[in-house]
Design a protein around this motif. Structure first.
Motif, PDB file in Angstrom:
ATOM      1  N   GLY A 193       3.666  26.025  30.539  1.00 43.82           N
ATOM      2  CA  GLY A 193       4.114  27.360  30.915  1.00 43.82           C
ATOM      3  C   GLY A 193       3.159  28.454  30.491  1.00 43.82           C
ATOM      4  O   GLY A 193       2.049  28.205  30.007  1.00 43.82           O
ATOM      5  N   THR A 194       3.603  29.686  30.670  1.00 43.34           N
ATOM      6  CA  THR A 194       2.762  30.848  30.394  1.00 43.34           C
ATOM      7  C   THR A 194       2.419  30.993  28.915  1.00 43.34           C
ATOM      8  O   THR A 194       1.260  31.177  28.561  1.00 43.34           O
ATOM      9  N   SER A 195       3.413  30.886  28.059  1.00 42.27           N
ATOM     10  CA  SER A 195       3.114  31.041  26.635  1.00 42.27           C
ATOM     11  C   SER A 195       2.328  29.844  26.093  1.00 42.27           C
ATOM     12  O   SER A 195       1.515  29.997  25.180  1.00 42.27           O
ATOM     13  N   ALA A 196       2.511  28.661  26.680  1.00 43.99           N
ATOM     14  CA  ALA A 196       1.720  27.499  26.276  1.00 43.99           C
ATOM     15  C   ALA A 196       0.242  27.727  26.580  1.00 43.99           C
ATOM     16  O   ALA A 196      -0.633  27.387  25.773  1.00 43.99           O
ATOM     17  N   LEU A 197      -0.053  28.325  27.726  1.00 45.03           N
ATOM     18  CA  LEU A 197      -1.441  28.644  28.069  1.00 45.03           C
ATOM     19  C   LEU A 197      -2.029  29.647  27.079  1.00 45.03           C
ATOM     20  O   LEU A 197      -3.162  29.485  26.613  1.00 45.03           O
ATOM     21  N   LEU A 198      -1.262  30.661  26.731  1.00 45.53           N
ATOM     22  CA  LEU A 198      -1.741  31.651  25.762  1.00 45.53           C
ATOM     23  C   LEU A 198      -1.989  31.005  24.398  1.00 45.53           C
ATOM     24  O   LEU A 198      -2.989  31.302  23.728  1.00 45.53           O
ATOM     25  N   ALA A 199      -1.097  30.109  23.984  1.00 47.17           N
ATOM     26  CA  ALA A 199      -1.295  29.390  22.718  1.00 47.17           C
ATOM     27  C   ALA A 199      -2.555  28.541  22.782  1.00 47.17           C
ATOM     28  O   ALA A 199      -3.360  28.539  21.830  1.00 47.17           O
ATOM     29  N   ASP A 200      -2.754  27.829  23.878  1.00 45.64           N
ATOM     30  CA  ASP A 200      -3.948  26.993  24.038  1.00 45.64           C
ATOM     31  C   ASP A 200      -5.220  27.821  23.912  1.00 45.64           C
ATOM     32  O   ASP A 200      -6.172  27.425  23.227  1.00 45.64           O
ATOM     33  N   LYS A 201      -5.243  28.955  24.574  1.00 45.78           N
ATOM     34  CA  LYS A 201      -6.434  29.812  24.554  1.00 45.78           C
ATOM     35  C   LYS A 201      -6.671  30.409  23.168  1.00 45.78           C
ATOM     36  O   LYS A 201      -7.806  30.488  22.697  1.00 45.78           O
ATOM     37  N   PHE A 202      -5.589  30.843  22.507  1.00 39.32           N
ATOM     38  CA  PHE A 202      -5.724  31.372  21.148  1.00 39.32           C
ATOM     39  C   PHE A 202      -6.305  30.298  20.228  1.00 39.32           C
ATOM     40  O   PHE A 202      -7.237  30.546  19.464  1.00 39.32           O
ATOM     41  N   ILE A 203      -5.757  29.101  20.299  1.00 37.82           N
ATOM     42  CA  ILE A 203      -6.206  27.993  19.449  1.00 37.82           C
ATOM     43  C   ILE A 203      -7.667  27.656  19.741  1.00 37.82           C
ATOM     44  O   ILE A 203      -8.456  27.417  18.808  1.00 37.82           O
ATOM     45  N   GLU A 204      -8.041  27.646  20.996  1.00 42.33           N
ATOM     46  CA  GLU A 204      -9.434  27.378  21.369  1.00 42.33           C
ATOM     47  C   GLU A 204     -10.368  28.379  20.687  1.00 42.33           C
ATOM     48  O   GLU A 204     -11.384  27.996  20.094  1.00 42.33           O
ATOM     49  N   GLY A 205     -10.030  29.647  20.761  1.00 45.33           N
ATOM     50  CA  GLY A 205     -10.858  30.674  20.125  1.00 45.33           C
ATOM     51  C   GLY A 205     -10.892  30.548  18.616  1.00 45.33           C
ATOM     52  O   GLY A 205     -11.951  30.681  17.993  1.00 45.33           O
ATOM     53  N   ALA A 206      -9.740  30.278  18.012  1.00 43.65           N
ATOM     54  CA  ALA A 206      -9.666  30.147  16.554  1.00 43.65           C
ATOM     55  C   ALA A 206     -10.482  28.955  16.060  1.00 43.65           C
ATOM     56  O   ALA A 206     -11.207  29.050  15.058  1.00 43.65           O
ATOM     57  N   LYS A 207     -10.389  27.847  16.763  1.00 39.90           N
ATOM     58  CA  LYS A 207     -11.153  26.658  16.361  1.00 39.90           C
ATOM     59  C   LYS A 207     -12.647  26.875  16.533  1.00 39.90           C
ATOM     60  O   LYS A 207     -13.442  26.434  15.689  1.00 39.90           O
ATOM     61  N   GLU A 208     -13.035  27.554  17.598  1.00 37.07           N
ATOM     62  CA  GLU A 208     -14.452  27.851  17.801  1.00 37.07           C
ATOM     63  C   GLU A 208     -15.008  28.725  16.684  1.00 37.07           C
ATOM     64  O   GLU A 208     -16.191  28.653  16.383  1.00 37.07           O
ATOM     65  N   SER A 209     -14.146  29.527  16.083  1.00 36.76           N
ATOM     66  CA  SER A 209     -14.562  30.366  14.960  1.00 36.76           C
ATOM     67  C   SER A 209     -14.490  29.640  13.628  1.00 36.76           C
ATOM     68  O   SER A 209     -14.717  30.237  12.580  1.00 36.76           O
ATOM     69  N   GLY A 210     -14.142  28.359  13.667  1.00 40.19           N
ATOM     70  CA  GLY A 210     -14.161  27.544  12.457  1.00 40.19           C
ATOM     71  C   GLY A 210     -12.871  27.476  11.677  1.00 40.19           C
ATOM     72  O   GLY A 210     -12.853  26.962  10.555  1.00 40.19           O
ATOM     73  N   HIS A 211     -11.795  27.949  12.247  1.00 41.83           N
ATOM     74  CA  HIS A 211     -10.519  27.923  11.539  1.00 41.83           C
ATOM     75  C   HIS A 211      -9.810  26.589  11.744  1.00 41.83           C
ATOM     76  O   HIS A 211      -9.943  25.941  12.775  1.00 41.83           O
ATOM     77  N   GLU A 212      -9.044  26.204  10.751  1.00 42.82           N
ATOM     78  CA  GLU A 212      -8.211  24.997  10.828  1.00 42.82           C
ATOM     79  C   GLU A 212      -6.865  25.410  11.414  1.00 42.82           C
ATOM     80  O   GLU A 212      -6.194  26.290  10.862  1.00 42.82           O
ATOM     81  N   VAL A 213      -6.489  24.802  12.536  1.00 45.50           N
ATOM     82  CA  VAL A 213      -5.273  25.210  13.236  1.00 45.50           C
ATOM     83  C   VAL A 213      -4.276  24.064  13.280  1.00 45.50           C
ATOM     84  O   VAL A 213      -4.605  22.947  13.673  1.00 45.50           O
ATOM     85  N   PHE A 214      -3.062  24.370  12.872  1.00 40.48           N
ATOM     86  CA  PHE A 214      -1.932  23.449  12.966  1.00 40.48           C
ATOM     87  C   PHE A 214      -0.966  24.030  13.993  1.00 40.48           C
ATOM     88  O   PHE A 214      -0.599  25.201  13.908  1.00 40.48           O
ATOM     89  N   ARG A 215      -0.573  23.239  14.968  1.00 34.32           N
ATOM     90  CA  ARG A 215       0.338  23.705  16.022  1.00 34.32           C
ATOM     91  C   ARG A 215       1.690  23.024  15.870  1.00 34.32           C
ATOM     92  O   ARG A 215       1.768  21.800  15.780  1.00 34.32           O
ATOM     93  N   PHE A 216       2.726  23.826  15.865  1.00 38.42           N
ATOM     94  CA  PHE A 216       4.095  23.337  15.763  1.00 38.42           C
ATOM     95  C   PHE A 216       4.837  23.793  17.015  1.00 38.42           C
ATOM     96  O   PHE A 216       5.152  24.975  17.167  1.00 38.42           O
ATOM     97  N   ASP A 217       5.072  22.879  17.941  1.00 46.30           N
ATOM     98  CA  ASP A 217       5.777  23.185  19.187  1.00 46.30           C
ATOM     99  C   ASP A 217       7.273  23.009  18.971  1.00 46.30           C
ATOM    100  O   ASP A 217       7.822  21.920  19.153  1.00 46.30           O
ATOM    101  N   SER A 218       7.938  24.078  18.600  1.00 46.11           N
ATOM    102  CA  SER A 218       9.332  23.999  18.167  1.00 46.11           C
ATOM    103  C   SER A 218      10.278  23.419  19.215  1.00 46.11           C
ATOM    104  O   SER A 218      11.250  22.761  18.855  1.00 46.11           O
ATOM    105  N   ALA A 219      10.001  23.627  20.482  1.00 46.73           N
ATOM    106  CA  ALA A 219      10.893  23.113  21.525  1.00 46.73           C
ATOM    107  C   ALA A 219      10.829  21.598  21.652  1.00 46.73           C
ATOM    108  O   ALA A 219      11.740  20.991  22.216  1.00 46.73           O
ATOM    109  N   PHE A 220       9.787  20.994  21.114  1.00 45.86           N
ATOM    110  CA  PHE A 220       9.611  19.549  21.220  1.00 45.86           C
ATOM    111  C   PHE A 220       9.757  18.845  19.879  1.00 45.86           C
ATOM    112  O   PHE A 220       9.442  17.668  19.748  1.00 45.86           O
ATOM    113  N   GLU A 221      10.222  19.568  18.897  1.00 45.60           N
ATOM    114  CA  GLU A 221      10.512  19.021  17.574  1.00 45.60           C
ATOM    115  C   GLU A 221      12.022  19.044  17.367  1.00 45.60           C
ATOM    116  O   GLU A 221      12.739  19.784  18.035  1.00 45.60           O
TER     117      GLU A 221
END
Length: 177
Positions: A14-42
């Motif tokens: 969905g729309t917010s999933a795409l925004l999360a993916d893009k945010f994470i892509e940018g954060a990882k490229e900047s060297g940050h460690e990213v943990f994703r918790f998809d609450s709807a699937f937990e």
């Protein structure tokens, strides 16, 4: 920096999933460690306000996925909430996670940055007001510092969102931290 991204959409593509993916892509490229918790699937049950956590060092009486992930959220330097707008605020899935912060308020409070990223069908100025007020209240209560907001309005489906600059903005927001 350790970043926890908590998503609240039941739509994997969905729309917010795409925004999360893009945010994470940018954060990882900047060297940050990213943990994703998809609450709807937990398996995240709502808080019972039973106060079991108060006498058990933050452990919840609920035996669900939150107990396993508290440590990741607690050790994070930043918490990013990514949600679609449901009736002018965050989805119930992500709200259940936020409510469950209760048992670990002392461990989560202070010394964290936070961001909010949201997508919405509506495009008028009032669309994000309820979410923004909720987010600001969370920041105030948790003593967290706001590090950014991205509100993607007028995006009812992913195909519409993909034709906007919002995915690029999410990526740049991730790179900027």
């Amino acid at each position: 920096m350790k970043v926890t991204v908590i998503t609240g959409s039941p739509h994997k593509k969905g729309t917010s999933a795409l925004l999360a993916d893009k945010f994470i892509e940018g954060a990882k490229e900047s060297g940050h460690e990213v943990f994703r918790f998809d609450s709807a699937f937990e398996d995240v049950k709502p808080c019972l306000a039973c106060e079991y956590c108060a006498i058990h060092d933050g452990e919840c009486v609920r035996r669900d996925d939150m107990n396993a992930w508290y440590g990741k959220i607690i050790e994070s330097d930043m918490v990013v909430l990514v949600t679609p707008i449901y009736y002018y605020t965050m989805s119930a899935q992500i709200k259940a996670v936020v409510d469950r912060f209760h048992g670990n308020n002392a461990k989560l409070s202070g010394n964290k940055k936070a961001m909010i990223i949201a997508s919405a069908y509506g495009e008028d100025a009032s669309t994000m007001e309820g979410l923004e007020k909720t987010y600001e209240a969370i920041l105030g209560f948790m003593n967290w510092e706001d590090a950014g907001k991205l509100f993607a309005t007028g995006c009812p489906v992913r195909e519409v969102l993909e034709q906007t600059n919002f995915p690029t903005q999410a990526y740049e927001l991730g790179k900027s931290i």
